[in-house]
Design a protein around this motif. Structure first.
Motif, PDB file in Angstrom:
ATOM      1  N   GLU A 137      30.980  50.556  44.111  1.00 25.58           N
ATOM      2  CA  GLU A 137      31.617  49.208  44.426  1.00 25.58           C
ATOM      3  C   GLU A 137      32.060  48.886  43.094  1.00 25.58           C
ATOM      4  O   GLU A 137      31.231  48.201  42.329  1.00 25.58           O
ATOM      5  CB  GLU A 137      30.607  48.120  45.026  1.00 25.58           C
ATOM      6  N   GLY A 183      34.117  46.967  48.381  1.00 19.79           N
ATOM      7  CA  GLY A 183      35.124  46.030  47.344  1.00 19.79           C
ATOM      8  C   GLY A 183      36.251  45.725  48.341  1.00 19.79           C
ATOM      9  O   GLY A 183      37.339  46.539  48.215  1.00 19.79           O
ATOM     10  N   SER A 193      37.077  46.030  51.101  1.00 18.23           N
ATOM     11  CA  SER A 193      37.411  47.207  52.332  1.00 18.23           C
ATOM     12  C   SER A 193      37.379  45.979  53.655  1.00 18.23           C
ATOM     13  O   SER A 193      36.783  44.932  53.776  1.00 18.23           O
ATOM     14  CB  SER A 193      36.443  48.117  52.653  1.00 18.23           C
ATOM     15  N   GLY A 198      32.742  40.417  52.948  1.00 21.46           N
ATOM     16  CA  GLY A 198      33.391  39.490  53.629  1.00 21.46           C
ATOM     17  C   GLY A 198      34.023  39.876  55.001  1.00 21.46           C
ATOM     18  O   GLY A 198      33.661  39.079  56.088  1.00 21.46           O
TER      19      GLY A 198
HETATM   20  P1  PGA Z   1      33.518  42.402  49.958  1.00 21.54           P
HETATM   21  O1  PGA Z   1      31.800  42.811  49.326  1.00 21.54           O
HETATM   22  O2  PGA Z   1      33.538  43.438  50.812  1.00 21.54           O
HETATM   23  O3  PGA Z   1      33.331  41.181  50.183  1.00 21.54           O
HETATM   24  O4  PGA Z   1      34.502  42.881  48.622  1.00 21.54           O
HETATM   25  C1  PGA Z   1      31.674  44.344  49.167  1.00 21.54           C
HETATM   26  C2  PGA Z   1      30.029  44.340  48.591  1.00 21.54           C
HETATM   27  O5  PGA Z   1      29.934  43.427  47.832  1.00 21.54           O
HETATM   28  O6  PGA Z   1      29.088  44.858  49.208  1.00 21.54           O
END
Ligand code: PGA
Length: 259
Positions: A172, A217, A219, A240
């Motif tokens: 990530e 990250g 996705s 998210g």
């Molecule tokens: P994100 O978070 O999909 O909201 O970017 C991913 C994570 O931190 O595991």
């Protein structure tokens, strides 16, 4: 063949009231038979308090519930903490550790991760181990060095190749988390290939081929397919987008249809 995994990380979001509408909607979108695939696995990393409520929706273990952290001790004078033994007491056998938000805001260090890896190994629990570089580290071209250092903690705590069978790795990049700026499929693939190569060096090629490497990250349902076709990306850790049942359902549909 290694497993494809879609893992939700709800972080400190959600509510008791949200569980039922979320899962009702999610189950409406997906093909329920896809949850029986031995090659495709769905995880939900929930806030501790909602793990028990979420159990009603795991369909006899077809879905795996995971904690987002745990303490390194089995019990003791650690006010406010949750031990992995307590998680097991509630039937939770998977824990996300090393998330960048814990490293950044809660003083998670290589040393505490080492202790957590030891206790989780002792208790035969599954680990989703997160690694990733910051924007400054990326710009200073230190990505691979940072990842190597974070991986070393894992390799040192779990030196045997059999230990690795309980580990899922999540790459990530911190600059991509919650920013809407996901790594490009090529960027993510390059790093995933490096990680797999590093695992092959530390253990062997067979172990490197077997471990599932997740990307995390930003996705979402729009970028997952282009990331999924990369040979070293086996799944996703999703923040998210995992709070939106329709979007997360579409992500599962895409992942579960990918061999
Ligand atoms: P994100 O978070 O999909 O909201 O970017 C991913 C994570 O931190 O595991």
């Amino acid at each position: 063949m290694r497993k494809r995994i879609l893992a939700a990380n709800w972080k400190m979001n959600g509510s008791k009231a949200m569980l039922k509408p979320f899962f009702d909607q999610f189950f409406k979108i997906i093909d329920m038979s896809s949850l029986s695939s031995p090659q495709h696995k769905l995880y939900f990393g929930m806030p501790y308090l909602y793990l028990e409520g979420a159990r009603s929706y795991i369909l006899n273990g077809k879905i795996t519930l995971s904690a987002q952290n745990c303490h390194w001790a089995e019990s003791g004078a650690f006010t406010g903490e949750i031990s992995p033994v307590m998680l097991q007491d509630f039937g939770i056998n998977t824990v996300i550790i090393g998330h960048s938000e814990r490293r950044q805001f809660f003083n998670e260090t290589e040393e505490t991760l080492d202790k957590k890896l030891h206790i989780l190994k002792k208790l035969n629990m599954q680990v989703i181990y997160c690694i990733g570089e910051s924007l400054e580290q990326k710009e200073a071209k230190e990505t691979l060095k940072v990842l190597q250092m974070q991986l070393k903690t894992l390799f040192t705590a779990l030196p045997n190749k059999s230990d690795l069978e309980r580990v899922v790795l999540a790459y990530e990049p911190i600059w991509a988390i919650g920013t809407g700026l996901a790594a490009t499929p090529e960027q993510a693939q390059e790093v995933h290939r490096f990680i797999r190569g590093t695992i092959a060096e530390a253990y062997d090629i067979d172990s490197a081929e077997k471990i599932s490497l997740l990307y995390g990250g930003s996705s979402n349902a729009s970028n997952i397919v282009s990331l999924l076709v990369q040979p070293d990306i086996d799944g996703f850790l999703v923040g998210g987008a995992a709070l939106k049942p329709e979007e997360f359902g579409r992500m599962w549909r895409d992942l579960s249809q990918t061999p």
